[in-house]
Each structure stands twice: as C-alpha cells, then as structure tokens.
Write a protein that holds these residues in place. Structure first.
Motif, PDB file in Angstrom:
ATOM      1  N   ALA A  42       0.829  -1.206   0.000  1.00  0.00           N
ATOM      2  CA  ALA A  42       0.000   0.000   0.000  1.00  0.00           C
ATOM      3  C   ALA A  42       0.863   1.256   0.000  1.00  0.00           C
ATOM      4  CB  ALA A  42      -0.934  -0.007   1.211  1.00  0.00           C
ATOM      5  N   GLY A  43       1.971   1.235   0.747  1.00  0.00           N
ATOM      6  CA  GLY A  43       2.842   2.399   0.796  1.00  0.00           C
ATOM      7  C   GLY A  43       3.591   2.641  -0.497  1.00  0.00           C
ATOM      8  N   ALA A  44       3.925   1.562  -1.183  1.00  0.00           N
ATOM      9  CA  ALA A  44       4.689   1.689  -2.437  1.00  0.00           C
ATOM     10  C   ALA A  44       3.803   1.497  -3.654  1.00  0.00           C
ATOM     11  CB  ALA A  44       5.830   0.666  -2.451  1.00  0.00           C
ATOM     12  N   ARG A  45       2.530   1.822  -3.539  1.00  0.00           N
ATOM     13  CA  ARG A  45       1.571   1.542  -4.606  1.00  0.00           C
ATOM     14  C   ARG A  45       1.960   2.235  -5.911  1.00  0.00           C
ATOM     15  NH1 ARG A  45      -3.239   3.966  -6.489  1.00  0.00           N
ATOM     16  NH2 ARG A  45      -4.793   2.466  -7.239  1.00  0.00           N
ATOM     17  N   GLU A  46       2.276   3.524  -5.848  1.00  0.00           N
ATOM     18  CA  GLU A  46       2.581   4.268  -7.071  1.00  0.00           C
ATOM     19  C   GLU A  46       3.843   3.741  -7.751  1.00  0.00           C
ATOM     20  OE1 GLU A  46       2.745   8.384  -6.211  1.00  0.00           O
ATOM     21  OE2 GLU A  46       0.641   8.536  -5.589  1.00  0.00           O
ATOM     22  N   VAL A  47       4.859   3.440  -6.935  1.00  0.00           N
ATOM     23  CA  VAL A  47       6.098   2.908  -7.512  1.00  0.00           C
ATOM     24  C   VAL A  47       5.852   1.543  -8.135  1.00  0.00           C
ATOM     25  CG1 VAL A  47       8.460   2.179  -7.001  1.00  0.00           C
ATOM     26  CG2 VAL A  47       7.513   4.202  -5.896  1.00  0.00           C
ATOM     27  N   LEU A  48       5.088   0.707  -7.446  1.00  0.00           N
ATOM     28  CA  LEU A  48       4.813  -0.633  -7.966  1.00  0.00           C
ATOM     29  C   LEU A  48       4.001  -0.570  -9.257  1.00  0.00           C
ATOM     30  CD1 LEU A  48       3.996  -2.556  -4.660  1.00  0.00           C
ATOM     31  CD2 LEU A  48       6.072  -2.698  -6.043  1.00  0.00           C
ATOM     32  N   ILE A  49       3.121   0.425  -9.382  1.00  0.00           N
ATOM     33  CA  ILE A  49       2.349   0.564 -10.618  1.00  0.00           C
ATOM     34  C   ILE A  49       3.278   0.882 -11.784  1.00  0.00           C
ATOM     35  CG2 ILE A  49       0.700   2.058 -11.812  1.00  0.00           C
ATOM     36  CD1 ILE A  49      -0.902   2.205  -9.246  1.00  0.00           C
ATOM     37  N   VAL A  50       4.249   1.782 -11.554  1.00  0.00           N
ATOM     38  CA  VAL A  50       5.196   2.119 -12.620  1.00  0.00           C
ATOM     39  C   VAL A  50       6.047   0.903 -12.975  1.00  0.00           C
ATOM     40  CG1 VAL A  50       7.167   3.579 -13.233  1.00  0.00           C
ATOM     41  CG2 VAL A  50       5.249   4.550 -11.967  1.00  0.00           C
ATOM     42  N   VAL A  51       6.531   0.176 -11.953  1.00  0.00           N
ATOM     43  CA  VAL A  51       7.354  -1.013 -12.203  1.00  0.00           C
ATOM     44  C   VAL A  51       6.538  -2.072 -12.948  1.00  0.00           C
ATOM     45  CG1 VAL A  51       8.623  -2.898 -11.116  1.00  0.00           C
ATOM     46  CG2 VAL A  51       8.865  -0.573 -10.240  1.00  0.00           C
ATOM     47  N   GLY A  52       5.311  -2.300 -12.495  1.00  0.00           N
ATOM     48  CA  GLY A  52       4.468  -3.294 -13.161  1.00  0.00           C
ATOM     49  C   GLY A  52       4.143  -2.917 -14.589  1.00  0.00           C
ATOM     50  N   LEU A  53       3.883  -1.623 -14.832  1.00  0.00           N
ATOM     51  CA  LEU A  53       3.595  -1.189 -16.194  1.00  0.00           C
ATOM     52  C   LEU A  53       4.829  -1.329 -17.082  1.00  0.00           C
ATOM     53  CD1 LEU A  53       1.535   0.018 -18.120  1.00  0.00           C
ATOM     54  CD2 LEU A  53       2.210   2.296 -17.348  1.00  0.00           C
ATOM     55  N   ALA A  54       6.022  -1.050 -16.523  1.00  0.00           N
ATOM     56  CA  ALA A  54       7.256  -1.219 -17.290  1.00  0.00           C
ATOM     57  C   ALA A  54       7.459  -2.690 -17.669  1.00  0.00           C
ATOM     58  CB  ALA A  54       8.451  -0.710 -16.493  1.00  0.00           C
ATOM     59  N   LEU A  55       7.214  -3.595 -16.713  1.00  0.00           N
ATOM     60  CA  LEU A  55       7.335  -5.022 -17.017  1.00  0.00           C
ATOM     61  C   LEU A  55       6.300  -5.442 -18.050  1.00  0.00           C
ATOM     62  CD1 LEU A  55       8.685  -7.726 -16.418  1.00  0.00           C
ATOM     63  CD2 LEU A  55       7.083  -8.027 -14.515  1.00  0.00           C
ATOM     64  N   PHE A  56       5.104  -4.898 -17.953  1.00  0.00           N
ATOM     65  CA  PHE A  56       4.041  -5.194 -18.913  1.00  0.00           C
ATOM     66  C   PHE A  56       4.452  -4.760 -20.322  1.00  0.00           C
ATOM     67  CE2 PHE A  56       0.168  -3.698 -21.096  1.00  0.00           C
ATOM     68  CZ  PHE A  56      -0.553  -4.879 -21.140  1.00  0.00           C
ATOM     69  N   LEU A  57       5.001  -3.549 -20.439  1.00  0.00           N
ATOM     70  CA  LEU A  57       5.453  -3.061 -21.743  1.00  0.00           C
ATOM     71  C   LEU A  57       6.646  -3.857 -22.256  1.00  0.00           C
ATOM     72  CD1 LEU A  57       5.169   0.798 -21.198  1.00  0.00           C
ATOM     73  CD2 LEU A  57       3.609  -0.697 -22.459  1.00  0.00           C
ATOM     74  N   ALA A  58       7.532  -4.262 -21.339  1.00  0.00           N
ATOM     75  CA  ALA A  58       8.696  -5.065 -21.748  1.00  0.00           C
ATOM     76  C   ALA A  58       8.250  -6.398 -22.341  1.00  0.00           C
ATOM     77  CB  ALA A  58       9.622  -5.293 -20.565  1.00  0.00           C
ATOM     78  N   ILE A  59       7.283  -7.036 -21.691  1.00  0.00           N
ATOM     79  CA  ILE A  59       6.751  -8.295 -22.228  1.00  0.00           C
ATOM     80  C   ILE A  59       6.064  -8.046 -23.562  1.00  0.00           C
ATOM     81  CG2 ILE A  59       5.122 -10.168 -21.794  1.00  0.00           C
ATOM     82  CD1 ILE A  59       5.652  -9.819 -18.828  1.00  0.00           C
ATOM     83  N   GLY A  60       5.418  -6.867 -23.692  1.00  0.00           N
ATOM     84  CA  GLY A  60       4.766  -6.540 -24.953  1.00  0.00           C
ATOM     85  C   GLY A  60       5.740  -6.330 -26.094  1.00  0.00           C
ATOM     86  N   LEU A  61       6.936  -5.786 -25.792  1.00  0.00           N
ATOM     87  CA  LEU A  61       7.940  -5.573 -26.833  1.00  0.00           C
ATOM     88  C   LEU A  61       8.783  -6.816 -27.103  1.00  0.00           C
ATOM     89  CD1 LEU A  61       9.209  -2.009 -25.819  1.00  0.00           C
ATOM     90  CD2 LEU A  61       7.695  -2.593 -27.711  1.00  0.00           C
ATOM     91  N   GLU A  62       8.706  -7.790 -26.228  1.00  0.00           N
ATOM     92  CA  GLU A  62       9.547  -8.976 -26.367  1.00  0.00           C
ATOM     93  C   GLU A  62       9.338  -9.721 -27.690  1.00  0.00           C
ATOM     94  OE1 GLU A  62      12.297 -11.952 -25.711  1.00  0.00           O
ATOM     95  OE2 GLU A  62      12.061  -9.961 -24.835  1.00  0.00           O
ATOM     96  N   PRO A  63       8.100  -9.849 -28.218  1.00  0.00           N
ATOM     97  CA  PRO A  63       7.965 -10.551 -29.508  1.00  0.00           C
ATOM     98  C   PRO A  63       8.786  -9.919 -30.624  1.00  0.00           C
ATOM     99  CG  PRO A  63       5.826 -10.349 -28.463  1.00  0.00           C
ATOM    100  CD  PRO A  63       6.787  -9.548 -27.630  1.00  0.00           C
ATOM    101  N   VAL A  64       8.872  -8.596 -30.665  1.00  0.00           N
ATOM    102  CA  VAL A  64       9.666  -7.936 -31.698  1.00  0.00           C
ATOM    103  C   VAL A  64      11.144  -8.218 -31.489  1.00  0.00           C
ATOM    104  CG1 VAL A  64      10.205  -5.732 -32.787  1.00  0.00           C
ATOM    105  CG2 VAL A  64       7.918  -6.138 -31.862  1.00  0.00           C
ATOM    106  N   VAL A  65      11.603  -8.122 -30.223  1.00  0.00           N
ATOM    107  CA  VAL A  65      13.015  -8.384 -29.920  1.00  0.00           C
ATOM    108  C   VAL A  65      13.367  -9.833 -30.257  1.00  0.00           C
ATOM    109  CG1 VAL A  65      14.756  -8.461 -28.089  1.00  0.00           C
ATOM    110  CG2 VAL A  65      13.079  -6.603 -28.143  1.00  0.00           C
ATOM    111  N   SER A  66      12.524 -10.768 -29.857  1.00  0.00           N
ATOM    112  CA  SER A  66      12.792 -12.185 -30.142  1.00  0.00           C
ATOM    113  C   SER A  66      12.758 -12.459 -31.644  1.00  0.00           C
ATOM    114  CB  SER A  66      11.762 -13.066 -29.423  1.00  0.00           C
ATOM    115  OG  SER A  66      11.923 -12.986 -28.024  1.00  0.00           O
ATOM    116  N   TRP A  67      11.895 -11.767 -32.355  1.00  0.00           N
ATOM    117  CA  TRP A  67      11.841 -11.931 -33.817  1.00  0.00           C
ATOM    118  C   TRP A  67      13.174 -11.531 -34.433  1.00  0.00           C
ATOM    119  CZ3 TRP A  67      12.159  -8.665 -38.111  1.00  0.00           C
ATOM    120  CH2 TRP A  67      11.710  -9.193 -39.316  1.00  0.00           C
ATOM    121  N   LEU A  68      13.767 -10.437 -33.957  1.00  0.00           N
ATOM    122  CA  LEU A  68      15.071 -10.020 -34.466  1.00  0.00           C
ATOM    123  C   LEU A  68      16.173 -10.987 -34.034  1.00  0.00           C
ATOM    124  CD1 LEU A  68      14.872  -6.158 -33.861  1.00  0.00           C
ATOM    125  CD2 LEU A  68      14.674  -7.370 -36.041  1.00  0.00           C
TER     126      LEU A  68
END
Length: 391
Positions: A80-106
């Motif tokens: 609860a105290g680190a909610r905002e930071v965890l949201i940014v970290v989770g969104l970054a991981l979400f975007l990283a997984i989203g970009l992974e297909p392009v990286v793996s394709w290369l």
C-alpha cells in the motif's frame, strides 16, 4: 611450527566468546560443544544438516500461523505504501513483455540481443520524438486557440437558444467551471496542481522508459529466475503455460497500439474533412484514450462530438454516427483480427475485467485488465478445470 587449530575442533570458535571457561552453561553448553566437536569433520566443518522440525507440533503450528499473519500484514502495508512505484514497475514489465515478440523476432534472425533491444528502442524513441516534434507545436497552437475561444463558448452557454446553452441549462456546466476556476474557486491552486501533475507525468514517463529498457534487455534472466521459483517437478509445465501467457501479453500490447494508431488516423481524417476545430489535438486524444479498452473509445467519441456540435448540429450528429460506426468496426473487425488472434477473451469477461481493473488501478488497471483476464482464463482451463474434473 604449530598448525592453526580447526575453528570447530573444540566445538568453540577461537574468535568467539574467549576466554573459554570449563563451567560455561553449567554443563549444558559444554556438552553441546563436545557434541559439536564430534560432528565437525574436515569435509563438513559445520556438521551435517540436522533433522527436520516437527511441523505437527502445536508450538510450530502456532508460531507458523502467527508469523504468517504478521508477514501478510507487513506485506500488505508495504504494498500500500509503495503503490505508485509498484504501478510504474508493473507497467514497465508489462510493456517489456509486450515488446519482447519484436526483440525475439530479431534475435531469431541472428541479431545479438543487445543489438535487437537497441534497434527496437531506437525505432520506438525516434518515432516518439518525431511524433512529439510534429504534434506539440500544433497541439500548443490549437490549445491556445481553444483557450481564446472559451469566452465565446461561455457566451453561448448563457444563450439558452444554442446547443451549449441547453446543455448548460440541463447540467449546470457553467456553474461547475466557475466554482472551480472563478473568484475564490482556487484558480492558483488549480494551476499549481496541474503543474505538479504534468511534472509527475513527465518524471514517471522517464522512469517508465528507463525501467522498460532494463526489463527488455534482461528479460531472459528474469524469465529464468521466475521459473526457478517453481518446483522442479512442475517446472516444464510452468514454462509452457508461462511462455504462452507472455506471448498473449505481447500480442495484446502490439495489437492495442496498432488499433489506437488506426483510431487516431481515422479520427484526424474525419475531423479535417468536416472542418471540426482542434483536429490534431482531438485526434491525439482519441488515439490515447483508445488504448483503454471498451470505455476509452466511448469517452473519446463523446469529447469529439461535443466539439463537433459547436460547429453545427448536422456536423455534431454526423460525428456521433461516425464514432458509433467506427466503434462497431473496431469491436467486430479490427480487434478480432489484430488482437483476437493472441488474446481470446469473451466479451462479458472483457467488460467486467476492464471495469474491475479501472476501479482498482485506474487507467493502468483498465489497460492491463484484458491480458490479465486472458492469463487467468488460460490457468483455469489448463490447471483448475482439469483438477476439478478429476476431483
């Protein structure tokens, strides 16, 4: 020359608790030290692993339960105290997984991973920079024009024969604006709050970009670390299911970006064709809001339609019809063909997931709700339902 004695040879370390006395512990500690000297060997100077604790003892059960409650309470407090930071970290991981297909394709085409990551982010950041360089001057110009036109809109709101006047008469829009920004309404506070919000968005955006780059670059190691947390006997099955979930998230992120770009481009074409003002600003708003499933495009259509009604009643009605038709095309043509191949979620589950995600985590929750729902459905189909069928 005498050799250095083994630290555990006498069961009492030479660098701990010296000088050693024979009456330490009145026999209990001395007996344990003698036993320690017996179990110590050159191969295992600290002795062999002891017997397991009796997990069925009342003391062990009670302490485990109490510790579990304390740890759970502490973890909830930390989250609860680190909610905002965890949201940014989770969104970054979400975007990283989203970009992974392009990286793996290369990578599959013999690119080194570091080069593939560099190429993906170079293209993404170049596109983002070019877009901002082209869009910001137009948006600033149109935002200034909108501010300059606000007095005219205010006069129209006072005239009950106009469309804005009828809206104001029904929903009291002018009173709400005056209460927020009029005398004593906190205009200065509103400006300060808006400035702080912009600064927070810029800061979080930079942190998000940096974290996403790190996550994408190190995703193979993160993936391996996650799978090592799974027991060895279940690890192969976990890899199959986990990789499928990663692929679904990646397909959803890339597909959602493509659909949003299409929505923004079509909205821009319509706005320019019908002469609706602030075309670039509204088209960007449509593209950004369309990232949020289900409700995003509806809100965008309402905003653009309100501006269209300031031009004329026929243009406003035509704009409403345009967004209704586009919503149907997006839901039944674009999304099934672009996103539906990777993420197969029933319509009812989609709506419920977006509503719950939005209620829990706001816009970020609504954005990640569909892939999370797809992952839960996959786990239910592959793990939960077979277990229940065998029970």
């Amino acid at each position: 020359m005498t050799s250095t004695p083994d630290p555990a040879a006498e069961g009492h370390h030479p660098l701990v608790g010296q000088p050693h006395r024979e009456d330490e512990g009145e026999g209990t500690v001395a007996e344990a030290e003698a036993k320690a000297a017996e179990i110590s060997s050159p191969e295992r100077p600290l002795g062999r692993l002891g017997k397991r604790l009796n997990r069925r003892s009342p003391f062990f059960i009670g302490m485990t339960g109490a510790a579990g409650i304390a740890v759970t309470y502490g973890v909830i407090g930390l989250l609860a105290g680190a909610r905002e930071v965890l949201i940014v970290v989770g969104l970054a991981l979400f975007l990283a997984i989203g970009l992974e297909p392009v990286v793996s394709w290369l990578v599959n085409r013999r690119f080194p991973r570091w080069l593939a990551v560099t190429a993906v982010f170079a293209v993404a950041l170049t596109a983002l920079g070019g877009f901002l360089a082209a869009a910001i001057p137009v948006v600033v110009e149109q935002a200034a024009a909108l501010l300059a036109a606000l007095p005219d809109y205010a006069r129209q709101a006072q005239d009950h024969s106009t469309f804005l006047g009828r809206l104001d008469e029904r929903f009291h829009l002018r009173e709400s604006v005056e209460a927020s920004f009029g005398p004593g309404g906190g205009l200065t506070d509103g400006v300060l709050v808006a400035g702080k919000a912009v600064l927070d968005v810029v800061t979080d955006g930079l942190v998000l970009i940096v974290l996403t780059i790190y996550f994408v670059a190190d995703l193979p190691r993160i993936r391996s670390a996650m799978y090592r947390l799974v027991p060895h006997s279940r690890r192969p099955r976990a890899i199959l299911i986990g990789d499928d979930i990663f692929a679904k998230v990646g397909g959803y992120v890339l597909g959602n970006l493509a659909v949003s770009v299409i929505a923004g481009v079509l909205a821009l074409v319509w706005l320019l064709a019908t002469g609706i003002p602030y075309a670039a600003l509204l088209a960007i708003t449509v593209a950004v809001l369309d990232l949020v499933p289900v409700i995003g495009s509806v809100i965008a259509g309402l905003l653009v339609s309100l501006v269209a009604f300031t031009v004329s009643l026929p243009v406003g009605i035509a704009t409403v019809a345009f967004f209704v038709v586009y919503q149907v095309v997006e839901d039944y043509v674009l999304v099934p063909r672009i996103i539906g191949i990777a993420v197969k979620v029933p319509a009812l589950v989609t709506v419920v997931a977006v509503l719950l995600g939005g209620a829990l985590l706001g816009v970020v929750g609504a954005l990640v709700a569909i892939p999370v729902a797809a992952a839960l459905l996959l786990l239910a189909e592959e793990v939960l339902y077979p277990r229940l069928d065998q029970a």
